[in-house]
Structure formats: structure tokens, C-alpha cells
Design an enzyme around this catalytic site. Structure first.
Site, PDB file in Angstrom:
ATOM      1  N   PHE A 239       0.601  -1.398   0.042  1.00 32.05           N
ATOM      2  CA  PHE A 239       0.097   0.028  -0.021  1.00 32.05           C
ATOM      3  C   PHE A 239       1.087   1.315  -0.125  1.00 32.05           C
ATOM      4  CE2 PHE A 239      -1.986  -3.306   2.639  1.00 32.05           C
ATOM      5  CZ  PHE A 239      -3.160  -3.616   1.907  1.00 32.05           C
ATOM      6  N   ASP A 261       1.149  -1.084  -4.760  1.00 36.28           N
ATOM      7  CA  ASP A 261      -0.105  -0.502  -4.844  1.00 36.28           C
ATOM      8  C   ASP A 261      -0.960  -0.739  -5.825  1.00 36.28           C
ATOM      9  OD1 ASP A 261      -0.912   2.453  -2.934  1.00 36.28           O
ATOM     10  OD2 ASP A 261      -2.313   1.804  -4.593  1.00 36.28           O
ATOM     11  N   SER A 262      -2.400  -0.956  -5.498  1.00 39.25           N
ATOM     12  CA  SER A 262      -3.216  -1.514  -6.581  1.00 39.25           C
ATOM     13  C   SER A 262      -3.562  -0.244  -7.598  1.00 39.25           C
ATOM     14  CB  SER A 262      -4.557  -1.853  -6.069  1.00 39.25           C
ATOM     15  OG  SER A 262      -5.034  -0.941  -5.227  1.00 39.25           O
ATOM     16  N   ALA A 291      -2.796  -5.994  -3.180  1.00 39.87           N
ATOM     17  CA  ALA A 291      -1.951  -6.279  -1.961  1.00 39.87           C
ATOM     18  C   ALA A 291      -2.062  -7.737  -1.588  1.00 39.87           C
ATOM     19  CB  ALA A 291      -2.261  -5.572  -0.918  1.00 39.87           C
ATOM     20  N   ASP A 309       0.464  -0.733   5.353  1.00 39.65           N
ATOM     21  CA  ASP A 309      -0.002   0.549   5.772  1.00 39.65           C
ATOM     22  C   ASP A 309      -1.571   0.618   4.875  1.00 39.65           C
ATOM     23  OD1 ASP A 309      -0.745   3.068   6.810  1.00 39.65           O
ATOM     24  OD2 ASP A 309       0.598   4.037   5.450  1.00 39.65           O
ATOM     25  N   CYS A 349      -5.288   2.963  10.108  1.00 39.86           N
ATOM     26  CA  CYS A 349      -5.684   4.397  10.321  1.00 39.86           C
ATOM     27  C   CYS A 349      -7.365   4.583  10.492  1.00 39.86           C
ATOM     28  CB  CYS A 349      -5.061   5.138   8.985  1.00 39.86           C
ATOM     29  SG  CYS A 349      -5.797   4.717   7.499  1.00 39.86           S
TER      30      CYS A 349
HETATM   31  N1  SAH Z   1       1.675   4.009   3.011  1.00 41.96           N
HETATM   32  C1  SAH Z   1       1.279   5.186   2.306  1.00 41.96           C
HETATM   33  C2  SAH Z   1      -0.198   5.565   2.492  1.00 41.96           C
HETATM   34  C3  SAH Z   1      -0.861   4.423   2.270  1.00 41.96           C
HETATM   35  S1  SAH Z   1      -2.483   4.773   1.655  1.00 41.96           S
HETATM   36  C4  SAH Z   1       2.374   6.526   2.765  1.00 41.96           C
HETATM   37  O1  SAH Z   1       2.924   6.380   3.686  1.00 41.96           O
HETATM   38  O2  SAH Z   1       2.057   7.315   2.208  1.00 41.96           O
HETATM   39  C5  SAH Z   1      -3.448   3.496   1.052  1.00 41.96           C
HETATM   40  C6  SAH Z   1      -2.860   3.117  -0.170  1.00 41.96           C
HETATM   41  O3  SAH Z   1      -3.462   1.800  -0.358  1.00 41.96           O
HETATM   42  C7  SAH Z   1      -3.597   3.868  -1.359  1.00 41.96           C
HETATM   43  O4  SAH Z   1      -2.457   4.338  -2.181  1.00 41.96           O
HETATM   44  C8  SAH Z   1      -4.247   2.739  -2.371  1.00 41.96           C
HETATM   45  O5  SAH Z   1      -4.172   2.987  -3.754  1.00 41.96           O
HETATM   46  C9  SAH Z   1      -3.754   1.521  -1.621  1.00 41.96           C
HETATM   47  N2  SAH Z   1      -4.704   0.260  -1.843  1.00 41.96           N
HETATM   48  C10 SAH Z   1      -6.086   0.374  -1.551  1.00 41.96           C
HETATM   49  N3  SAH Z   1      -6.376  -0.898  -1.719  1.00 41.96           N
HETATM   50  C11 SAH Z   1      -5.584  -1.733  -2.259  1.00 41.96           C
HETATM   51  C12 SAH Z   1      -5.257  -3.145  -2.372  1.00 41.96           C
HETATM   52  N4  SAH Z   1      -6.478  -3.730  -2.197  1.00 41.96           N
HETATM   53  N5  SAH Z   1      -4.127  -3.688  -2.729  1.00 41.96           N
HETATM   54  C13 SAH Z   1      -2.955  -2.641  -2.934  1.00 41.96           C
HETATM   55  N6  SAH Z   1      -3.016  -1.424  -2.689  1.00 41.96           N
HETATM   56  C14 SAH Z   1      -4.297  -0.992  -2.397  1.00 41.96           C
END
Ligand code: SAH
Length: 405
Positions: A239, A261-262, A291, A309, A349
Site C-alpha cells: 500500500f 499499490d493497486s 496487496a 499501511d 488508520c
Molecule cells: N503508506 C502510504 C499511504 C497508504 S494509503 C504512505 O506512507 O504514504 C493506502 C494506499 O493503499 C492507497 O495508495 C491505495 O491506492 C492503496 N490500496 C487500496 N487498496 C489496495 C489493495 N487492495 N491492494 C493494494 N493497494 C491498495
């Protein structure tokens, strides 16, 4: 037995909301929200976003705040008064700025921080993040939406801040039903570059199209901590969004860093940020993938530092149960696959999920995996995301750093 919902009566007291008997308790303790069920009377001509005075049932003034339609009806801006002080927003912003300066966040190698964290800065409904000389502002209440130009102008008057651009980004944060149709726009200045510096690392911040205000400033200190663990490790940043954790891991001396990230946009942002700080460095790879799928498909024993995260799995109280299942499953996968002697940084979060609930979900995942797990650090949101002690709802970010044998 269900009780009938209470309906406030209309009154001719201009600009005054009167509470029902006994409903002033939380305000006397400076909790800034007035719930609709506490209200006895509302002015007949009240409009969403109005600044109103709240009194107890006897007419004693409790405070002044913004009115809106919904379960939270008033967000108090100032207690014990029926008028806001002159230049109210400027004074609150200056006090928020002074706090950030005293926290050591304003330096030549750090120009990226949260200036206003809603209730935590006694400005409920307002978020302001600073990226260099640009302030990105989000209103979460109609009252803050109507005050946006006054706030933007006040931001430019902060003596040392040198804010030249104020971007207003509330298209998705205001209550839809209020029908305000806010446009994302520059209230001051215009686009003139978007690179901000955090602890000496550079980041492209996409406030125009990115999530939230463009960057997750709230993970700054947790990213710094990760940097200290990165030396010689094989890192997986799940993520990743802008690749914040990945960039710190690279500086910390990781052997390799994989970011997942997706969203393809997020993957592109991560690539751009790696290129900005470590051009041509072969240690990094980005994967635009889900993920859960990535974790299921990846070989075991590959990574010995994993970051989880995810976005908030429980956005409201009704979603807590499913949210906890999500955290348990996600963490279970990491416990299943992480190398022996590995470090797991795991976060939630979700405001609705408490620290204890999250820890229990992670514990359950650990117990089922049969791995020996120890807590090294318990993490939270940084000091530029303060929590008003009267408003525990302001606490949302929690994390654990775990040692997995
Ligand atoms: N760790 C990051 C913030 C994460 S925000 C930082 O430090 O800035 C959450 C992220 O998860 C987003 O970018 C979103 O696109 C991604 N996301 C949401 N669902 C997902 C999934 N199923 N698999 C992978 N990424 C995902």
C-alpha cells in the site's frame, strides 16, 4: 423499547441554539461537538454553515461554532463566548504555526507538515497541510467552506511561513447533502511546482489529483523509524501510495525494496519519488497489484522487513467487525510469509478501531501463524496531528513494529 427521536423546535432567538436540560455536560468539559439530540431549539431562519451561539437550557452561553445538518450539529470554535475574537482564524493559525515551529518541523531540510489538524488545533472541520510554499486546505464542514477565503488570506499573513499558494480541495470532503458543490481551486497564487522536502528527502506531491491533500504527512516519524531498521534488509512496502516508506528504506541501506499499490497512479508516483532521490538505483521495483493477491502469490522467506499501511478498513463504527477481519487476514499473510528474524511495521488508520482492537486483531493473526512475535514499538500519529484531550475521537493512527522469529 425504542424511544422516539427527539426533534428540535424552531425559535425566534436569532443565531442561538439552546440545549435541552442536562445536555451541556460535554461542552462544559470542552468536547467540541453538539449532537442533534441535545438541541431543544434552533433559530427559525438557520442555514447550514451559520456561525451560532450555543446556550444551556437556561440561556447561559456555552460557546460559538459552526452549524450543520446531521448528527453532529455544531462544531464549537470558541468556548464561553457568543462572539468569535477579532481575526479569529489568523490567531488560531498563528498558534498552530508556532506549535509546529516549536516541534522543530520547519527547517531547511523539512518543509512538509500538517499545519491544522481539525479539532486538535481547535479548528474543527479544517485540515491544512503545508508543502513548501503551498498550503493545501480541506473543509469538512459547511462553516469552514464559507470561511475558506478568510482562512486562505490569513494563511498568507503568517509572518514566517511565506505561503504563496493556497489550494482548496474539498470536492469530496463536504457533506454531499449540503449541496455546496465546492470546486477544487487555487484561492491564492497558482501551481508553481510541487516538490516538498521531508527529513531531507524529496517528494512530488500531487495535490491536484492525489489522495487526501496529496501526501500522508502523518507517517513521517514512522518512516524515519523504518529507515533505522532498513540496513541490509529486503523490504516490501505494501500500500505504498507515494512510496514514502520505500524512499526512507532506500536511504537506510536496504538491499532491495519492492513497493506495491493497486493504483497505477500511485505506482507511478512511487517511481517518480524513487527517481527523484535515487535515480537509476537498481534496488527498487514497483508493482501495481492488489496487496492480498501479491501476498498470496509471493514466495515465502523473501522479505525480512514488511510494511502494511492499508487504507482505513473501517470508515465508521458499523464497519468495525469486517474491518477487524480485514486486519487479521492481512497480517496473517505477512506472518505466514515473513523471514525468520523479520520486522513487520503494521498500521491501522481507522478512527473507529481502537488501539486495543487493532492489537487484538494482530495478536490473533500472530497466534494462528504459530510464529513467536514480540512488540518492539507502539506507534501513533505525530505531534503535528495533535489530539485535543477533550476530543478522543481525534486519535486515529496506530501501528506496531513487530519482531517475528
Ligand atoms: N503508506 C502510504 C499511504 C497508504 S494509503 C504512505 O506512507 O504514504 C493506502 C494506499 O493503499 C492507497 O495508495 C491505495 O491506492 C492503496 N490500496 C487500496 N487498496 C489496495 C489493495 N487492495 N491492494 C493494494 N493497494 C491498495
Amino acid at each position: 423499547m425504542k424511544t422516539k427521536p427527539h426533534t428540535p423546535q424552531k425559535s425566534d432567538e436569532k443565531g442561538v441554539i439552546r440545549l435541552r436540560p442536562g445536555k451541556e455536560e460535554s461542552l462544559l468539559r470542552h468536547h467540541p461537538w453538539v449532537f442533534s439530540g441535545a438541541i431543544a431549539t434552533l433559530p427559525a431562519d438557520i442555514e447550514e454553515g451559520d456561525t451560532v451561539t450555543v446556550t444551556d437550557s437556561q440561556g447561559n452561553v456555552l460557546g460559538t461554532g459552526h452549524f450543520q445538518i446531521g448528527s453532529i450539529s455544531v462544531r464549537i470554535l470558541e468556548f464561553g463566548t457568543d462572539t468569535l475574537p477579532e481575526d479569529f482564524y489568523f490567531k488560531r493559525l498563528l498558534s498552530a504555526y508556532t506549535l509546529r515551529r516549536s516541534l522543530g518541523l520547519i527547517r531547511s531540510d523539512n518543509d512538509c507538515f500538517r499545519l491544522v489538524h481539525g479539532e486538535g488545533d481547535f479548528l474543527p472541520g479544517l485540515i491544512v497541510d503545508i508543502y513548501g510554499d503551498t498550503a493545501v486546505m480541506q473543509a469538512h464542514s459547511p462553516g469552514m467552506h464559507f470561511a475558506r477565503r478568510v482562512i486562505a488570506e490569513a494563511l498568507t499573513r503568517l509572518p514566517e511561513a511565506r505561503i504563496r499558494n493556497v489550494y482548496y480541495k474539498s470536492e469530496t470532503t463536504l457533506p454531499y447533502k449540503a449541496g455546496l458543490d465546492p470546486e477544487n481551486e487555487y484561492l491564492v497564487g497558482s501551481y508553481d511546482g510541487n516538490i516538498a522536502t521531508e527529513n531531507g528527502l524529496q517528494f512530488n506531491i500531487d495535490w491536484l489529483k492525489g489522495q487526501k491533500t496529496g501526501f500522508f504527512v502523518d507517517q513521517r516519524e514512522n518512516r524515519s523509524l523504518l529507515e533505522k531498521f532498513a540496513e541490509g534488509r529486503t523490504v516490501l512496502n505494501m500500500f505504498c501510495y507515494t512510496g514514502g516508506f520505500s524512499v526512507y528504506a532506500m536511504r537506510g541501506g536496504a538491499v532491495s525494496v519492492d513497493s506495491v499499490d493497486s493504483s497505477t497512479k500511485a505506482a507511478a508516483l512511487t517511481d517518480a519519488n524513487i527517481a527523484l532521490n535515487f535515480p537509476g538505483d537498481p534496488r527498487h521495483r514497483t508493482y501495481a497489484e492488489d496487496a492480498f493477491k501479491f501476498l498470496a502469490d509471493m514466495p515465502g522467506d523473501k522479505y525480512d522487513l514488511i510494511v502494511l499501511d492499508p487504507p482505513a478498513f473501517a470508515k465508521h463504527r458499523g464497519a468495525i467487525k469486517n474491518g477487524l477481519i480485514g486486519y487479521r487476514k492481512l497480517n496473517a499473510k505477512a506472518f505466514e510469509k515473513i523471514k525468520s528474524g523479520g520486522i513487520l511495521f503494521t498500521f491501522s488508520c481507522s478512527q473507529a478501531i481502537s488501539r486495543d482492537m487493532f492489537r487484538m486483531a494482530v495478536f490473533t493473526a500472530a497466534a494462528r501463524s504459530g510464529r513467536k512475535v514480540r512488540i518492539l514499538h507502539q506507534l501513533s500519529q505525530p505531534a503535528d496531528h495533535p489530539i485535543d484531550i477533550s476530543h478522543p475521537e481525534g486519535e486515529y493512527l496506530k501501528g506496531l513494529v513487530l519482531y517475528v522469529e
